[in-house]
Design a protein around this motif. Structure first.
Motif, PDB file in Angstrom:
ATOM      1  N   ARG A   1       0.975  -1.255   0.235  1.00 26.11           N
ATOM      2  CA  ARG A   1      -0.061  -0.195   0.021  1.00 26.11           C
ATOM      3  C   ARG A   1       0.812   1.476   0.051  1.00 26.11           C
ATOM      4  NH1 ARG A   1      -5.360  -0.759   1.094  1.00 26.11           N
ATOM      5  NH2 ARG A   1      -6.005  -2.749   1.282  1.00 26.11           N
ATOM      6  N   CYS A   2       0.567   2.433  -0.829  1.00 24.47           N
ATOM      7  CA  CYS A   2       1.341   3.557  -0.962  1.00 24.47           C
ATOM      8  C   CYS A   2       0.278   4.614  -0.477  1.00 24.47           C
ATOM      9  CB  CYS A   2       1.772   3.773  -2.307  1.00 24.47           C
ATOM     10  SG  CYS A   2       2.811   2.624  -2.835  1.00 24.47           S
ATOM     11  N   LEU A   3       0.814   5.747  -0.320  1.00 27.37           N
ATOM     12  CA  LEU A   3       0.073   7.049   0.049  1.00 27.37           C
ATOM     13  C   LEU A   3      -0.424   7.417  -1.183  1.00 27.37           C
ATOM     14  CD1 LEU A   3       2.599   9.435   1.942  1.00 27.37           C
ATOM     15  CD2 LEU A   3       1.012   7.858   2.910  1.00 27.37           C
ATOM     16  N   ARG A   4      -1.905   7.511  -1.065  1.00 31.10           N
ATOM     17  CA  ARG A   4      -2.626   7.928  -2.304  1.00 31.10           C
ATOM     18  C   ARG A   4      -3.658   8.787  -1.963  1.00 31.10           C
ATOM     19  NH1 ARG A   4      -6.654   3.993  -6.002  1.00 31.10           N
ATOM     20  NH2 ARG A   4      -7.034   5.691  -7.492  1.00 31.10           N
ATOM     21  N   HIS A   5      -3.781   9.792  -2.862  1.00 33.94           N
ATOM     22  CA  HIS A   5      -5.148  10.614  -2.545  1.00 33.94           C
ATOM     23  C   HIS A   5      -6.081  10.270  -3.373  1.00 33.94           C
ATOM     24  CE1 HIS A   5      -4.883  12.822  -6.540  1.00 33.94           C
ATOM     25  NE2 HIS A   5      -3.491  12.660  -6.626  1.00 33.94           N
ATOM     26  N   TYR A   6      -7.338  10.100  -2.903  1.00 39.75           N
ATOM     27  CA  TYR A   6      -8.487   9.741  -3.568  1.00 39.75           C
ATOM     28  C   TYR A   6      -9.701  10.604  -2.908  1.00 39.75           C
ATOM     29  CZ  TYR A   6     -12.275   6.400  -5.247  1.00 39.75           C
ATOM     30  OH  TYR A   6     -13.321   6.000  -5.878  1.00 39.75           O
ATOM     31  N   ASP A   7     -10.378  11.287  -3.657  1.00 41.59           N
ATOM     32  CA  ASP A   7     -11.669  12.037  -3.436  1.00 41.59           C
ATOM     33  C   ASP A   7     -11.003  13.088  -2.329  1.00 41.59           C
ATOM     34  OD1 ASP A   7     -14.122  12.915  -3.420  1.00 41.59           O
ATOM     35  OD2 ASP A   7     -15.010  11.659  -1.786  1.00 41.59           O
ATOM     36  N   HIS A   8      -9.788  13.767  -2.412  1.00 41.72           N
ATOM     37  CA  HIS A   8      -9.222  14.858  -1.757  1.00 41.72           C
ATOM     38  C   HIS A   8      -8.811  14.535  -0.203  1.00 41.72           C
ATOM     39  CE1 HIS A   8      -9.618  17.822  -4.643  1.00 41.72           C
ATOM     40  NE2 HIS A   8     -10.877  17.097  -4.985  1.00 41.72           N
ATOM     41  N   ASN A   9      -9.003  13.123   0.119  1.00 43.72           N
ATOM     42  CA  ASN A   9      -8.328  12.351   1.215  1.00 43.72           C
ATOM     43  C   ASN A   9      -7.142  11.736   0.787  1.00 43.72           C
ATOM     44  OD1 ASN A   9     -10.641  13.304   3.331  1.00 43.72           O
ATOM     45  ND2 ASN A   9     -11.797  12.164   1.650  1.00 43.72           N
ATOM     46  N   VAL A  10      -6.463  11.463   2.044  1.00 46.49           N
ATOM     47  CA  VAL A  10      -5.178  10.604   1.772  1.00 46.49           C
ATOM     48  C   VAL A  10      -5.165   9.487   2.618  1.00 46.49           C
ATOM     49  CG1 VAL A  10      -2.585  10.699   1.936  1.00 46.49           C
ATOM     50  CG2 VAL A  10      -3.777  12.820   1.494  1.00 46.49           C
ATOM     51  N   TYR A  11      -4.700   8.247   1.882  1.00 51.89           N
ATOM     52  CA  TYR A  11      -5.051   6.870   2.478  1.00 51.89           C
ATOM     53  C   TYR A  11      -3.750   6.432   2.174  1.00 51.89           C
ATOM     54  CZ  TYR A  11     -10.112   7.914   2.050  1.00 51.89           C
ATOM     55  OH  TYR A  11     -11.421   8.458   2.110  1.00 51.89           O
ATOM     56  N   ILE A  12      -3.581   5.080   2.820  1.00 47.21           N
ATOM     57  CA  ILE A  12      -2.559   3.766   2.181  1.00 47.21           C
ATOM     58  C   ILE A  12      -3.562   3.075   1.530  1.00 47.21           C
ATOM     59  CG2 ILE A  12      -1.041   4.314   3.755  1.00 47.21           C
ATOM     60  CD1 ILE A  12      -2.120   1.547   5.025  1.00 47.21           C
ATOM     61  N   ALA A  13      -3.018   2.817   0.071  1.00 49.25           N
ATOM     62  CA  ALA A  13      -3.932   2.145  -0.836  1.00 49.25           C
ATOM     63  C   ALA A  13      -3.181   1.209  -1.653  1.00 49.25           C
ATOM     64  CB  ALA A  13      -4.673   3.163  -1.863  1.00 49.25           C
ATOM     65  N   SER A  14      -3.920  -0.007  -2.144  1.00 49.35           N
ATOM     66  CA  SER A  14      -3.194  -0.936  -2.759  1.00 49.35           C
ATOM     67  C   SER A  14      -4.043  -0.409  -4.356  1.00 49.35           C
ATOM     68  CB  SER A  14      -3.778  -2.286  -2.372  1.00 49.35           C
ATOM     69  OG  SER A  14      -5.175  -2.561  -2.447  1.00 49.35           O
ATOM     70  N   ASN A  15      -3.245  -1.323  -5.448  1.00 54.17           N
ATOM     71  CA  ASN A  15      -3.689  -1.257  -6.779  1.00 54.17           C
ATOM     72  C   ASN A  15      -4.800  -2.377  -7.050  1.00 54.17           C
ATOM     73  OD1 ASN A  15      -3.962  -0.531  -9.501  1.00 54.17           O
ATOM     74  ND2 ASN A  15      -1.904  -1.141  -9.950  1.00 54.17           N
ATOM     75  N   GLY A  16      -5.912  -1.800  -6.523  1.00 57.45           N
ATOM     76  CA  GLY A  16      -7.123  -2.739  -6.655  1.00 57.45           C
ATOM     77  C   GLY A  16      -7.246  -3.376  -5.375  1.00 57.45           C
TER      78      GLY A  16
ATOM     79  N   SER B   1     -10.704  -4.228  -2.119  1.00 56.77           N
ATOM     80  CA  SER B   1     -12.178  -3.918  -1.955  1.00 56.77           C
ATOM     81  C   SER B   1     -12.633  -2.620  -1.375  1.00 56.77           C
ATOM     82  CB  SER B   1     -12.432  -5.070  -0.607  1.00 56.77           C
ATOM     83  OG  SER B   1     -11.475  -4.677   0.403  1.00 56.77           O
ATOM     84  N   ASN B   2     -11.596  -1.747  -0.817  1.00 57.47           N
ATOM     85  CA  ASN B   2     -11.779  -0.316  -0.430  1.00 57.47           C
ATOM     86  C   ASN B   2     -12.129   0.639  -1.842  1.00 57.47           C
ATOM     87  OD1 ASN B   2     -11.638  -1.011   2.413  1.00 57.47           O
ATOM     88  ND2 ASN B   2      -9.345  -0.863   1.871  1.00 57.47           N
ATOM     89  N   THR B   3     -12.856   1.498  -1.489  1.00 56.19           N
ATOM     90  CA  THR B   3     -13.229   2.464  -2.778  1.00 56.19           C
ATOM     91  C   THR B   3     -11.778   3.298  -3.238  1.00 56.19           C
ATOM     92  OG1 THR B   3     -13.929   4.343  -1.414  1.00 56.19           O
ATOM     93  CG2 THR B   3     -15.321   2.746  -2.527  1.00 56.19           C
TER      94      THR B   3
END
Length: 180
Positions: A140-155, A157-159
């Motif tokens: 998981r990497c730092l990602r912005h999504y809908d103006h929020n910042v998450y740790i996210a994987s590339n694909g 179950s989370n939006t």
């Protein structure tokens, strides 16, 4: 006991003092992190009500907005080959993930906090800038999504794990800090 307290206070003062360098991932450097996705190239990671978000920051932005978008690079709290980001205007507070969402929180000193606040820089997934993998969730990497910042994987179950624009959304330009 008093000697130990003085030593800890000295260590904290030393940690909070920037080294004067800007725009690099060297420990002590002050930086801002700019999004690289085409929608958001004027938006920077900042804290707002303790949450990490991205929002536009310009030369005419308020001093508060500029300070909220400025971070002091520290050696990774869980791994010195990685980095942690200390808030410039809330010394002792760090960006850390909790339930995948990034937040600004005071350092607790626990192993969990240290791991959650440590990010390992790598070449930007889009080929531009830098991506930051979570120390304790390395896929998981730092990602912005809908103006929020998450740790996210590339694909996943989370939006915010959506594969759409993932490479761009997890790539950041390390810039000179907004706050002087």
């Amino acid at each position: 006991m008093a000697g130990r307290r003085r030593t800890e206070q000295h260590r904290l003062r030393r940690l909070r003092r920037p080294d004067g360098s800007t725009g690099s991932l060297n420990p002590g450097s002050e930086i801002s992190l700019r999004a690289t996705t085409s929608c958001c190239t004027t938006e920077y990671v900042r804290h707002q009500n303790d949450a990490a978000v991205i929002s536009p920051v310009t030369s005419s932005s308020s001093a508060l907005d500029k300070n909220d978008a400025t971070w002091i690079v520290r050696r990774g709290l869980a791994d010195s080959s990685c980095v942690s980001f200390e808030s410039r205007n809330y010394p002792g507070d760090f960006l850390r993930h909790y339930n995948y969402r990034l937040q600004r929180q005071p350092m607790t000193g626990t192993a969990q906090f240290r791991a959650d606040a440590t990010f390992c820089p790598q070449t930007g997934k889009s080929g531009t800038g830098t991506s930051f993998a979570s120390y304790n969730s390395p896929t998981r990497c730092l990602r912005h999504y809908d103006h929020n910042v998450y740790i996210a994987s590339n694909g996943g179950s989370n939006t915010w794990d959506s594969a759409t624009s993932w490479s761009d959304d997890v790539s950041w330009v390390v810039t000179t800090p907004w706050a002087p």
